[in-house]
Design a protein around this motif. Structure first.
Motif, PDB file in Angstrom:
ATOM      1  N   LEU A   1       0.836  -1.195   0.000  1.00 24.79           N
ATOM      2  CA  LEU A   1       0.000   0.000   0.000  1.00 24.79           C
ATOM      3  C   LEU A   1       0.876   1.252   0.000  1.00 24.79           C
ATOM      4  N   ASP A   2       2.013   1.168   0.679  1.00 26.16           N
ATOM      5  CA  ASP A   2       2.926   2.310   0.780  1.00 26.16           C
ATOM      6  C   ASP A   2       3.625   2.634  -0.543  1.00 26.16           C
ATOM      7  N   GLU A   3       3.550   1.741  -1.511  1.00 27.28           N
ATOM      8  CA  GLU A   3       4.215   1.965  -2.795  1.00 27.28           C
ATOM      9  C   GLU A   3       3.316   2.641  -3.826  1.00 27.28           C
ATOM     10  N   MET A   4       2.074   2.919  -3.456  1.00 27.18           N
ATOM     11  CA  MET A   4       1.132   3.525  -4.397  1.00 27.18           C
ATOM     12  C   MET A   4       1.418   4.984  -4.666  1.00 27.18           C
ATOM     13  N   ASP A   5       2.009   5.644  -3.699  1.00 25.48           N
ATOM     14  CA  ASP A   5       2.249   7.079  -3.807  1.00 25.48           C
ATOM     15  C   ASP A   5       3.758   7.325  -3.792  1.00 25.48           C
ATOM     16  N   GLY A   6       4.175   8.437  -4.286  1.00 21.01           N
ATOM     17  CA  GLY A   6       5.600   8.762  -4.328  1.00 21.01           C
ATOM     18  C   GLY A   6       6.082   9.477  -3.082  1.00 21.01           C
ATOM     19  N   THR A   7       5.430   9.243  -1.952  1.00 21.62           N
ATOM     20  CA  THR A   7       5.782   9.927  -0.713  1.00 21.62           C
ATOM     21  C   THR A   7       5.659   8.989   0.478  1.00 21.62           C
ATOM     22  N   ASP A   8       6.391   9.307   1.538  1.00 20.33           N
ATOM     23  CA  ASP A   8       6.273   8.534   2.779  1.00 20.33           C
ATOM     24  C   ASP A   8       5.157   9.064   3.659  1.00 20.33           C
ATOM     25  N   GLU A   9       4.475  10.127   3.214  1.00 16.73           N
ATOM     26  CA  GLU A   9       3.403  10.723   4.000  1.00 16.73           C
ATOM     27  C   GLU A   9       2.145  10.915   3.159  1.00 16.73           C
TER      28      GLU A   9
ATOM     29  N   GLY B   1      -6.314  12.176   0.289  1.00 22.36           N
ATOM     30  CA  GLY B   1      -6.534  12.240  -1.152  1.00 22.36           C
ATOM     31  C   GLY B   1      -5.549  11.438  -1.978  1.00 22.36           C
ATOM     32  N   SER B   2      -4.642  10.743  -1.358  1.00 24.04           N
ATOM     33  CA  SER B   2      -3.630   9.968  -2.080  1.00 24.04           C
ATOM     34  C   SER B   2      -4.240   8.725  -2.715  1.00 24.04           C
ATOM     35  N   ARG B   3      -3.482   8.082  -3.602  1.00 23.63           N
ATOM     36  CA  ARG B   3      -3.961   6.850  -4.234  1.00 23.63           C
ATOM     37  C   ARG B   3      -4.170   5.762  -3.182  1.00 23.63           C
ATOM     38  N   SER B   4      -3.256   5.665  -2.222  1.00 27.27           N
ATOM     39  CA  SER B   4      -3.416   4.655  -1.177  1.00 27.27           C
ATOM     40  C   SER B   4      -4.631   4.979  -0.310  1.00 27.27           C
ATOM     41  N   GLY B   5      -4.875   6.256  -0.049  1.00 27.35           N
ATOM     42  CA  GLY B   5      -6.070   6.649   0.690  1.00 27.35           C
ATOM     43  C   GLY B   5      -7.337   6.302  -0.068  1.00 27.35           C
ATOM     44  N   GLN B   6      -7.311   6.533  -1.376  1.00 24.27           N
ATOM     45  CA  GLN B   6      -8.467   6.202  -2.217  1.00 24.27           C
ATOM     46  C   GLN B   6      -8.711   4.694  -2.214  1.00 24.27           C
ATOM     47  N   ALA B   7      -7.640   3.919  -2.320  1.00 27.53           N
ATOM     48  CA  ALA B   7      -7.789   2.457  -2.308  1.00 27.53           C
ATOM     49  C   ALA B   7      -8.374   1.985  -0.979  1.00 27.53           C
ATOM     50  N   LEU B   8      -7.912   2.545   0.129  1.00 26.84           N
ATOM     51  CA  LEU B   8      -8.453   2.163   1.436  1.00 26.84           C
ATOM     52  C   LEU B   8      -9.937   2.497   1.541  1.00 26.84           C
ATOM     53  N   ARG B   9     -10.338   3.651   1.028  1.00 26.63           N
ATOM     54  CA  ARG B   9     -11.756   4.016   1.084  1.00 26.63           C
ATOM     55  C   ARG B   9     -12.614   3.041   0.277  1.00 26.63           C
ATOM     56  N   VAL B  10     -12.126   2.615  -0.889  1.00 31.85           N
ATOM     57  CA  VAL B  10     -12.873   1.641  -1.696  1.00 31.85           C
ATOM     58  C   VAL B  10     -12.982   0.319  -0.946  1.00 31.85           C
ATOM     59  N   LEU B  11     -11.875  -0.139  -0.369  1.00 31.89           N
ATOM     60  CA  LEU B  11     -11.888  -1.394   0.381  1.00 31.89           C
ATOM     61  C   LEU B  11     -12.824  -1.300   1.585  1.00 31.89           C
ATOM     62  N   ASN B  12     -12.789  -0.190   2.287  1.00 32.62           N
ATOM     63  CA  ASN B  12     -13.666  -0.001   3.452  1.00 32.62           C
ATOM     64  C   ASN B  12     -15.132   0.057   3.058  1.00 32.62           C
ATOM     65  N   ARG B  13     -15.438   0.704   1.928  1.00 31.26           N
ATOM     66  CA  ARG B  13     -16.824   0.815   1.461  1.00 31.26           C
ATOM     67  C   ARG B  13     -17.414  -0.574   1.205  1.00 31.26           C
ATOM     68  N   HIS B  14     -16.613  -1.442   0.619  1.00 28.75           N
ATOM     69  CA  HIS B  14     -17.096  -2.793   0.352  1.00 28.75           C
ATOM     70  C   HIS B  14     -17.345  -3.537   1.657  1.00 28.75           C
ATOM     71  N   GLN B  15     -16.521  -3.301   2.646  1.00 24.49           N
ATOM     72  CA  GLN B  15     -16.580  -4.050   3.892  1.00 24.49           C
ATOM     73  C   GLN B  15     -17.621  -3.519   4.862  1.00 24.49           C
ATOM     74  N   HIS B  16     -18.093  -2.303   4.679  1.00 26.12           N
ATOM     75  CA  HIS B  16     -18.962  -1.637   5.641  1.00 26.12           C
ATOM     76  C   HIS B  16     -20.146  -2.506   6.064  1.00 26.12           C
ATOM     77  N   GLY B  17     -20.279  -2.721   7.383  1.00 22.12           N
ATOM     78  CA  GLY B  17     -21.413  -3.452   7.934  1.00 22.12           C
ATOM     79  C   GLY B  17     -21.314  -4.954   7.817  1.00 22.12           C
TER      80      GLY B  17
END
Length: 122
Positions: free
Chosen positions: A60-68, A72-88
């Protein structure tokens, strides 16, 4: 049950990020099962819906070109998609790896893997 990995992390991330709604399941995972294993869509969707596939999102840390990365980052976007599927639902059959520093930056940016067991090595 099958373990599923992607040889190309960039392809995985693009597939995750292109499926913002995905209410009936992980569109990106269904599409990958269809391509990689020549499954029909209904079969792939049934496997995903029945939690018979363990997706491995390595780096997940390799999705963006930063350590922070932030919300709004790509890794943040991916986490939101994964969380949306898992909700409830019960915990997802998913293995997600990320270095500690970038993951901490994501949590400070108000995005993290919900309902997940966190294991920190070393």
């Amino acid at each position: 049950m099958a373990w599923l990995t992607w040889a190309d992390d960039a392809t995985l991330i693009e597939e995750i990020c292109q499926a913002p709604g995905a209410p009936a399941g992980w569109i990106w995972l269904v599409a990958h099962l269809m391509r990689a294993f020549q499954l029909r869509e209904a079969t792939a969707q049934a496997l995903v819906d029945a939690y018979q596939v363990i997706a491995v999102v390595d780096g997940l840390d390799e999705m963006d070109g930063t350590d922070e990365p932030g919300y709004g980052s790509r890794s943040g976007q991916a986490l939101r998609v994964l969380n949306r599927h898992q909700h409830g639902r019960n915990k997802a059959r998913l293995v997600l790896t990320c270095r500690s520093g970038p993951y901490q930056a994501l949590t400070e940016g108000q995005v993290w893997a919900h309902d997940a067991a966190h294991i920190q090595l070393g």
